[in-house]
Design a protein around this motif. Structure first.
Motif, mmCIF file in Angstrom:
data_model
loop_
_atom_site.group_PDB
_atom_site.id
_atom_site.type_symbol
_atom_site.label_atom_id
_atom_site.label_comp_id
_atom_site.label_asym_id
_atom_site.label_seq_id
_atom_site.Cartn_x
_atom_site.Cartn_y
_atom_site.Cartn_z
ATOM 1 N N UNK A 7 0.827 -1.214 0.000
ATOM 2 C CA UNK A 7 0.000 0.000 0.000
ATOM 3 C C UNK A 7 0.856 1.256 0.000
ATOM 4 N N UNK A 8 1.942 1.241 0.756
ATOM 5 C CA UNK A 8 2.832 2.408 0.812
ATOM 6 C C UNK A 8 3.486 2.665 -0.540
ATOM 7 N N UNK A 9 3.925 1.599 -1.207
ATOM 8 C CA UNK A 9 4.551 1.751 -2.526
ATOM 9 C C UNK A 9 3.536 2.268 -3.538
ATOM 10 N N UNK A 10 2.328 1.713 -3.531
ATOM 11 C CA UNK A 10 1.295 2.157 -4.468
ATOM 12 C C UNK A 10 0.942 3.620 -4.221
ATOM 13 N N UNK A 11 0.767 3.996 -2.970
ATOM 14 C CA UNK A 11 0.454 5.388 -2.649
ATOM 15 C C UNK A 11 1.564 6.336 -3.051
ATOM 16 N N UNK A 12 2.807 5.923 -2.822
ATOM 17 C CA UNK A 12 3.950 6.742 -3.201
ATOM 18 C C UNK A 12 4.018 6.919 -4.711
ATOM 19 N N UNK A 13 3.820 5.826 -5.453
ATOM 20 C CA UNK A 13 3.824 5.913 -6.914
ATOM 21 C C UNK A 13 2.742 6.873 -7.416
ATOM 22 N N UNK A 14 1.561 6.800 -6.832
ATOM 23 C CA UNK A 14 0.462 7.662 -7.265
ATOM 24 C C UNK A 14 0.783 9.123 -6.983
ATOM 25 N N UNK A 15 1.271 9.420 -5.777
ATOM 26 C CA UNK A 15 1.585 10.807 -5.440
ATOM 27 C C UNK A 15 2.716 11.361 -6.303
ATOM 28 N N UNK A 16 3.743 10.557 -6.526
ATOM 29 C CA UNK A 16 4.862 11.013 -7.366
ATOM 30 C C UNK A 16 4.399 11.250 -8.798
ATOM 31 N N UNK A 17 3.584 10.332 -9.331
ATOM 32 C CA UNK A 17 3.131 10.513 -10.712
ATOM 33 C C UNK A 17 2.200 11.714 -10.846
ATOM 34 N N UNK A 18 1.413 12.007 -9.811
ATOM 35 C CA UNK A 18 0.576 13.214 -9.855
ATOM 36 C C UNK A 18 1.431 14.470 -9.853
ATOM 37 N N UNK A 19 2.464 14.496 -9.020
ATOM 38 C CA UNK A 19 3.372 15.640 -9.008
ATOM 39 C C UNK A 19 4.081 15.800 -10.353
ATOM 40 N N UNK A 20 4.513 14.684 -10.931
ATOM 41 C CA UNK A 20 5.161 14.741 -12.237
ATOM 42 C C UNK A 20 4.193 15.232 -13.313
ATOM 43 N N UNK A 21 2.927 14.839 -13.203
ATOM 44 C CA UNK A 21 1.930 15.291 -14.178
ATOM 45 C C UNK A 21 1.706 16.797 -14.056
ATOM 46 N N UNK A 22 1.749 17.314 -12.846
ATOM 47 C CA UNK A 22 1.528 18.749 -12.648
ATOM 48 C C UNK A 22 2.729 19.564 -13.120
ATOM 49 N N UNK A 23 3.929 19.113 -12.761
ATOM 50 C CA UNK A 23 5.113 19.931 -12.987
ATOM 51 C C UNK A 23 5.931 19.565 -14.230
ATOM 52 N N UNK A 24 5.734 18.365 -14.780
ATOM 53 C CA UNK A 24 6.554 17.952 -15.925
ATOM 54 C C UNK A 24 5.698 17.777 -17.179
ATOM 55 N N UNK A 25 4.812 16.786 -17.157
ATOM 56 C CA UNK A 25 4.031 16.477 -18.350
ATOM 57 C C UNK A 25 2.788 15.700 -17.927
ATOM 58 N N UNK A 26 1.667 16.016 -18.517
ATOM 59 C CA UNK A 26 0.411 15.352 -18.149
ATOM 60 C C UNK A 26 0.377 13.868 -18.504
ATOM 61 N N UNK A 27 1.268 13.430 -19.360
ATOM 62 C CA UNK A 27 1.296 12.014 -19.713
ATOM 63 C C UNK A 27 1.650 11.122 -18.528
ATOM 64 N N UNK A 28 2.195 11.688 -17.454
ATOM 65 C CA UNK A 28 2.466 10.899 -16.248
ATOM 66 C C UNK A 28 1.179 10.372 -15.617
ATOM 67 N N UNK A 29 0.041 10.937 -15.992
ATOM 68 C CA UNK A 29 -1.234 10.434 -15.471
ATOM 69 C C UNK A 29 -1.508 9.013 -15.942
ATOM 70 N N UNK A 30 -0.889 8.619 -17.047
ATOM 71 C CA UNK A 30 -1.024 7.227 -17.501
ATOM 72 C C UNK A 30 -0.411 6.272 -16.481
#
Length: 61
Positions: A7-30
């Motif tokens: 659960x911790x790994x999944x939550x971390x992956x989701x939060x990191x990918x959301x941050x990357x989508x906001x600050x880098x590229x929206x394709x991280x939402x995939x």
């Protein structure tokens, strides 16, 4: 213990990918969608690759 790590790994992956989508590229939402689909699949099939990896690394239940 494995459940908490998964659960911790999944939550971390989701939060990191959301941050990357906001600050880098929206394709991280995939990646966020992939993690969510993987969580859904593991709830249906009761099989999770991360659990198997943790078992091989010696993490106990």
């Amino acid at each position: 213990m494995k459940n908490r790590i998964v659960r911790a790994v999944a939550g971390t992956f989701i939060l990191i990918s959301l941050l990357l989508a906001i600050y880098v590229n929206q394709n991280w939402l995939w990646f966020t969608a992939f993690v969510g689909a993987n969580l859904l699949q593991s709830s249906i099939t009761k099989w999770c690759l991360m659990e198997q990896i943790l078992t091989k690394l010696g993490v106990k239940d």
